[in-house]
Design a protein around this motif. Structure first.
Motif, PDB file in Angstrom:
ATOM      1  N   GLU A 102       0.845  -1.185   0.000  1.00 61.76           N
ATOM      2  CA  GLU A 102       0.000   0.000   0.000  1.00 61.76           C
ATOM      3  C   GLU A 102       0.887   1.244   0.000  1.00 61.76           C
ATOM      4  OE1 GLU A 102      -3.463   2.169   2.753  1.00 61.76           O
ATOM      5  OE2 GLU A 102      -2.708   0.166   3.263  1.00 61.76           O
ATOM      6  N   HIS A 103       0.650   2.140  -0.933  1.00 59.87           N
ATOM      7  CA  HIS A 103       1.409   3.386  -1.000  1.00 59.87           C
ATOM      8  C   HIS A 103       0.880   4.359   0.052  1.00 59.87           C
ATOM      9  CE1 HIS A 103       3.679   2.611  -4.767  1.00 59.87           C
ATOM     10  NE2 HIS A 103       2.680   1.788  -4.988  1.00 59.87           N
ATOM     11  N   ALA A 104       1.822   5.035   0.710  1.00 59.20           N
ATOM     12  CA  ALA A 104       1.455   5.981   1.762  1.00 59.20           C
ATOM     13  C   ALA A 104       2.519   7.068   1.824  1.00 59.20           C
ATOM     14  CB  ALA A 104       1.312   5.261   3.101  1.00 59.20           C
ATOM     15  N   THR A 134       3.933   0.402   2.370  1.00 60.81           N
ATOM     16  CA  THR A 134       3.734  -0.492   3.509  1.00 60.81           C
ATOM     17  C   THR A 134       3.465  -1.902   3.005  1.00 60.81           C
ATOM     18  OG1 THR A 134       2.846   1.301   4.863  1.00 60.81           O
ATOM     19  CG2 THR A 134       2.327  -0.947   5.550  1.00 60.81           C
ATOM     20  N   ASP A 185       3.457   8.992  14.966  1.00 56.37           N
ATOM     21  CA  ASP A 185       2.215   8.228  14.824  1.00 56.37           C
ATOM     22  C   ASP A 185       1.977   7.282  15.998  1.00 56.37           C
ATOM     23  OD1 ASP A 185       1.593   9.458  12.460  1.00 56.37           O
ATOM     24  OD2 ASP A 185       2.273   7.812  11.178  1.00 56.37           O
TER      25      ASP A 185
END
Length: 300
Positions: free
Chosen positions: A47-49, A58, A131
């Motif tokens: 998953e691009h983030a 990720t 985070d």
């Protein structure tokens, strides 16, 4: 059987058209073709983030409940590669460590030379902390130039007072951009993928007018006091062999808990050939155990 496997890998690497010292616009698609030749397993999800304004990918796996995060840095001489292209090796490491991987799309030279990559690496790490991810639940990892970047980022982290990650794992690390290791010459005929000439061109692009002996560029010359536990794996047939052995000596002299594993008769970043080369699977299993042991907390 393993001799046949090693010979096959050697022949594959000698047959590819990619040239580390070539023009970046010509070589980037060739590098991408080389790295993406084997598709990701079906149980690997990407998953691009964005972390700290830095693009990341990720990487998670089915049936793996992560016990921590591997902040991963891809190789490619600081000029090639990407976070997405690194997902294969990063996922194999995450699988064995029981973790998730976050691969960083750090700035590449020559468009964005040093210190941009180090700044991106630190920004991504700081964003993880912001985070709510504990430093003890983060380990750094990387191969080749990505290994050098992982170490340079930790040096910067230590200098700024941020909490250090739990551990670091580097495979075939490029940590001397002055290319003064003896194996640059003694292993030149054995190494099927790297040349000293190619590395020197990439070092000029990355370091520009900076002193290449600077520890943030060449961590083999850095003061490694207070570094976290470190695992170094390297192949016996690569010109970067002395980078790894000198790094281990430097770390040990600074009191760092360091393990050096030299696998004979295998090439640069041999761990990328898991499933084809028994030594690669054995090394990644050892790396997974090391990272798992250094991740402080477990779910529940």
């Amino acid at each position: 059987m393993t001799t046949q496997q090693r010979d096959t890998v050697d022949q594959i690497l000698r047959s590819v058209p990619f040239d580390m010292g070539g023009e970046v616009d010509d070589q980037r698609p060739l590098f991408a073709d080389l790295i993406s030749a084997v598709p990701l397993p079906d149980d690997v999800h990407t998953e691009h983030a964005v972390l700290g304004e830095v693009p990341v990918v990720t990487i998670t796996l089915d049936r793996v409940t992560p016990t921590g995060t591997i902040l991963y840095f891809h190789g490619g001489g600081y000029a090639f590669g990407s976070a997405a292209l690194s997902a294969g090796l990063a996922s194999e490491l995450a699988r064995r460590a029981g973790a998730r991987a976050v691969s960083v799309d750090y700035a590449l030279a020559p468009e964005r030379p040093y210190p941009a990559a180090v700044q991106d690496a630190v920004a991504a790490y700081k964003a993880l902390l912001d985070d709510g991810v504990a430093a003890d639940d983060i380990v750094f990892a990387g191969e080749s130039s990505g290994g050098g970047l992982a170490l340079a980022a930790i040096l910067e982290i230590l200098s700024t007072g941020l909490p250090r990650p739990a551990a670091a794992y580097v495979a075939s690390p490029w940590v001397d951009l002055t290319t003064t290791g003896e194996s640059m010459t003694t292993k030149a005929d054995d190494d099927p993928s790297l040349t000293a000439h190619g590395l020197r061109r990439r070092a000029r692009d990355y370091g520009t007018d900076h002193d290449l002996v600077d520890g943030r560029i060449s961590p083999v010359f850095a003061d490694l006091v207070d570094f976290p536990a470190l695992l170094i794996q390297v192949g016996g047939n690569e010109i970067l062999l002395d980078d790894a052995t000198r790094l281990a000596t430097r770390a040990a002299s600074a009191g760092v808990p360091v393990t050096l594993e030299v696998t004979p008769d295998v090439p640069h970043v041999f761990v990328g050939f898991a499933g084809m080369l028994d030594e690669a699977d054995e090394a990644l299993n050892a790396a997974g155990r090391f990272l798992r042991a250094n991740l402080a907390r477990t779910p529940g």
